[in-house]
Design an enzyme around this catalytic site. Structure first.
Site, PDB file in Angstrom:
ATOM      1  N   SER A  44       0.949  -1.067   0.093  1.00 37.83           N
ATOM      2  CA  SER A  44      -0.156   0.218  -0.008  1.00 37.83           C
ATOM      3  C   SER A  44       0.771   1.444  -0.087  1.00 37.83           C
ATOM      4  O   SER A  44       1.391   1.492   0.892  1.00 37.83           O
ATOM      5  CB  SER A  44      -0.935  -0.185   1.213  1.00 37.83           C
ATOM      6  OG  SER A  44      -1.625  -1.013   1.180  1.00 37.83           O
TER       7      SER A  44
ATOM      8  N   LYS B 187      -7.284   1.797  -2.462  1.00 38.75           N
ATOM      9  CA  LYS B 187      -6.702   1.220  -1.253  1.00 38.75           C
ATOM     10  C   LYS B 187      -6.868   2.635  -0.272  1.00 38.75           C
ATOM     11  O   LYS B 187      -7.312   2.310   0.986  1.00 38.75           O
ATOM     12  CB  LYS B 187      -5.571   0.807  -1.376  1.00 38.75           C
ATOM     13  CG  LYS B 187      -4.658   0.451  -0.212  1.00 38.75           C
ATOM     14  CD  LYS B 187      -5.323  -0.777   0.592  1.00 38.75           C
ATOM     15  CE  LYS B 187      -4.336  -1.104   2.043  1.00 38.75           C
ATOM     16  NZ  LYS B 187      -5.101  -2.333   2.613  1.00 38.75           N
TER      17      LYS B 187
ATOM     18  N   LYS C 281       0.703   5.813   8.263  1.00 35.97           N
ATOM     19  CA  LYS C 281       1.198   6.075   6.667  1.00 35.97           C
ATOM     20  C   LYS C 281       0.071   5.979   5.843  1.00 35.97           C
ATOM     21  O   LYS C 281       0.026   6.858   5.020  1.00 35.97           O
ATOM     22  CB  LYS C 281       2.173   4.812   6.321  1.00 35.97           C
ATOM     23  CG  LYS C 281       2.826   4.839   5.226  1.00 35.97           C
ATOM     24  CD  LYS C 281       2.092   3.906   4.023  1.00 35.97           C
ATOM     25  CE  LYS C 281       2.120   2.463   4.543  1.00 35.97           C
ATOM     26  NZ  LYS C 281       1.255   1.421   3.681  1.00 35.97           N
TER      27      LYS C 281
END
Length: 297
Positions: free
Chosen positions: A100, A175, A243
């Site tokens: 990701s 995502k 993140k």
């Protein structure tokens, strides 16, 4: 059987990468893996895979290279440079990045790989460690239709919902949206848990009935026991969700989308990390609500 299936190189054998690579072995694929931790390489070998001494060794004879590493810097580290994937994979190889990362990193990687004669898909996943183990991940893919068609049998050994979402970077954008929804959902569940407990309600009974109504969700079903048992063993670490919240808030700013609730939850995730809980599962957002409420942590 392995003669007819593409040979796979797997880079990154962490919480997600190890069970995913093992599912490919179970499906009959020849998998050669590389990661930084020797015990993870030993685990792959024990499952029937081949441990490589370097990225170059892993990818040299591969038809398909799959990367599953924490973030954009690690993807760039394994892809670029003289010891990286692009310099050592054969022309025609399909590189599938299942990490990701930022959509821009995926777009840049696809361009750089095309110059070396490689094909690229960004294919991040949702479902966490349990989804990886059970091979029921949701896989959101960006790239060319022909490459997606070529990769589909591999994806079907790893997940249940596999969708081509658009061109390079589209998988990462979807995502990012997924991570926004999951974080806000966990936060809402965490607030409900603290509210219920402070009200003296039987939490198990409450979560059972909530799970059967409109408040029910995959997040509540998957994280119910984490909340009940205060078990924050990481299936997906706060560090990584931090993140990801950075990726979605940055990408949203770029396209002009306001994320008011997402921005607040991003700060709550950041605060949890600042308090030393970055290595815990993202269901540990409960701890942040408890601290704010003067309850137990």
């Amino acid at each position: 059987m392995t003669d007819t299936l593409p040979k796979i190189a797997w880079i990154g054998l962490g919480i997600m990468g190890s069970p995913m690579s093992e599912n490919l072995l179970k499906a009959g694929y020849d998998v050669t893996g590389y990661t930084l931790e020797q015990d993870k390489l030993d685990r792959l070998a024990a499952a029937g895979g081949t441990a490589a001494a370097s990225i170059a060794d892993a990818v040299r004879d591969a038809d398909v290279v799959i990367t599953m590493v924490p973030a954009s810097p690690q993807v760039e580290a394994v892809a670029y440079g003289p010891d990286g994937i692009l310099a050592n994979a054969r022309p025609g190889t399909l590189l599938i990045d299942m990490s990701s990362i930022t959509p821009e990193t995926s777009v840049d990687l696809a361009k750089a790989a095309a110059d070396q004669g490689l094909h690229v898909l960004d294919a991040p996943v949702s479902g966490g460690e349990a989804g990886a183990v059970e091979a029921v991940l949701s896989i959101m893919v960006g790239g060319e239709q022909a490459d997606f068609d070529r990769a589909k049998p591999v994806f079907e050994a790893l997940g249940r919902t596999v969708v081509l979402c658009g061109p390079h970077g589209a998988g990462q954008t979807v995502k990012a949206a997924n991570q926004l929804i999951v974080a806000v959902n966990i936060q809402a569940c965490a607030e409900a848990v603290v509210f219920l407990e402070k009200s003296g309600v039987d939490l198990t009974a409450a979560l059972d009935v909530l799970g059967g109504g409109l408040a029910g969700s995959t997040v509540l079903a998957r994280k119910r026991d984490n909340f009940l048992n205060r078990d924050f063993e990481p299936g997906f670490r706060i560090d990584l969700h931090h993140k990801d919240m950075g990726i979605v808030t940055d990408a949203a700013r770029r396209v002009g989308a306001a994320l008011p609730v997402g921005a607040v939850v991003a700060q709550l995730v950041a605060s949890l990390r600042a308090q030393g809980d970055g290595g815990l599962d993202h269901s540990a957002l409960l701890r942040a609500v408890e601290r704010l409420s003067g309850a137990r942590v």
